[in-house]
Design an enzyme around this catalytic site. Structure first.
Site: not given
Ligand code: PEP
Length: 258
Positions: A9, A11, A104, A174, A180
């Site tokens: 991913n 992002k 997110e 997740e 992160g």
């Protein structure tokens, strides 16, 4: 048999030139045989780069090196939704996968479980495989309610599906506190939640469906810790953020299955 999968991913990272460089490097390394052929590799760049990613996802002799995914999709079909991208648009480009319900999106765009369910429906109707993210916040885990949070997300996001559709879905666990942050769930913590999710699926759809479901771990998974995480019985691979932005690290992760 459920699939081993590693999905990247990206992002909102990489300009066009840097994205092309990373995709080139990735294709080259996978083509050189640095990818174990039993692993399905997926790359989810920003949608703007879909066409380039698709071009670079095949070798010169047309061997498919990786599947291309999107990071989000509209919950609506078509029309006056400025800035949105529909499932039909994605499938018409050749996109095979799409992340849905990433934390997110839930946090910054207030995405609800109901919207997740609507997006999953739209994707399945277009033949795209949803990668549905679930996971608890730090305060949920500290309060000991992580299983409840995950149960709600799985039930509301996915359990409206008929079995013939549910079998097409991938789930990614997740934990939000691990995304992160450099703080990875321990292999035991990941295994515990993955087994819990598989148990929920077994109760709803039966043993066979649960056994064949791929459940990915995501949250600071990297070249150093992937092998230990992937060695867990119910961990079928990873959804990788930061470590997917360097070809060498991503390929190491792809090769981390025993
Ligand atoms: C993610 O965003 O899906 C993710 C797992 O990010 P990171 O690997 O950077 O924690």
């Amino acid at each position: 048999m459920r699939k081993k999968i590693v999905a990247g991913n990206w992002k909102m990272n990489k300009n066009f030139q840097d994205a092309e460089e990373l995709l080139d490097e990735l294709s080259e390394q996978i083509e050189k045989g640095q990818k174990s052929s039993k692993v399905e590799v997926i790359v989810c760049p920003p949608s703007l780069y879909t066409e380039m990613a698709l071009d670079l996802s095949h070798s010169e002799d047309e061997e498919r090196l990786f599947g291309v995914g999107a990071q989000d999709v509209s919950a609506n079909g078509q029309g006056a939704y400025t800035g949105e991208i529909s499932a039909d648009m994605l499938s018409s480009m050749g996109v095979e996968y799409c992340i849905v319900g990433h934390s997110e999106r839930r946090k910054y765009f207030k995405e609800t479980d109901e919207q997740v369910a609507a997006k999953v429906d739209k994707l399945l109707a277009e033949g795209i495989t949803p990668i549905v993210c679930v996971g608890e916040l730090l305060e949920d885990r500290e309060a000991g309610r992580h299983f409840d949070v995950i149960r709600t997300q799985v039930e509301k996001g996915l359990f409206g599906l008929k079995q013939l559709d549910f079998v097409k879905v991938i789930i990614a666990y997740e934990p939000v506190w691990a995304i992160g942050t450099g703080k990875t769930a321990t292999p035991d913590q990941a295994q515990e939640v993955h087994a819990f999710i598989r148990g929920l699926v077994e109760e709803k759809y039966g043993k066979e469906v649960a056994r064949n479901l791929s459940i990915l771990y995501g949250g600071s998974c990297n070249a150093k810790n992937a092998a230990e995480l992937f060695a867990q019985n119910d961990v079928d691979g990873g959804l990788i953020g930061g470590a997917a932005l360097k070809a060498e690290d991503f390929v190491t992760i792809i090769n981390s299955f025993k």
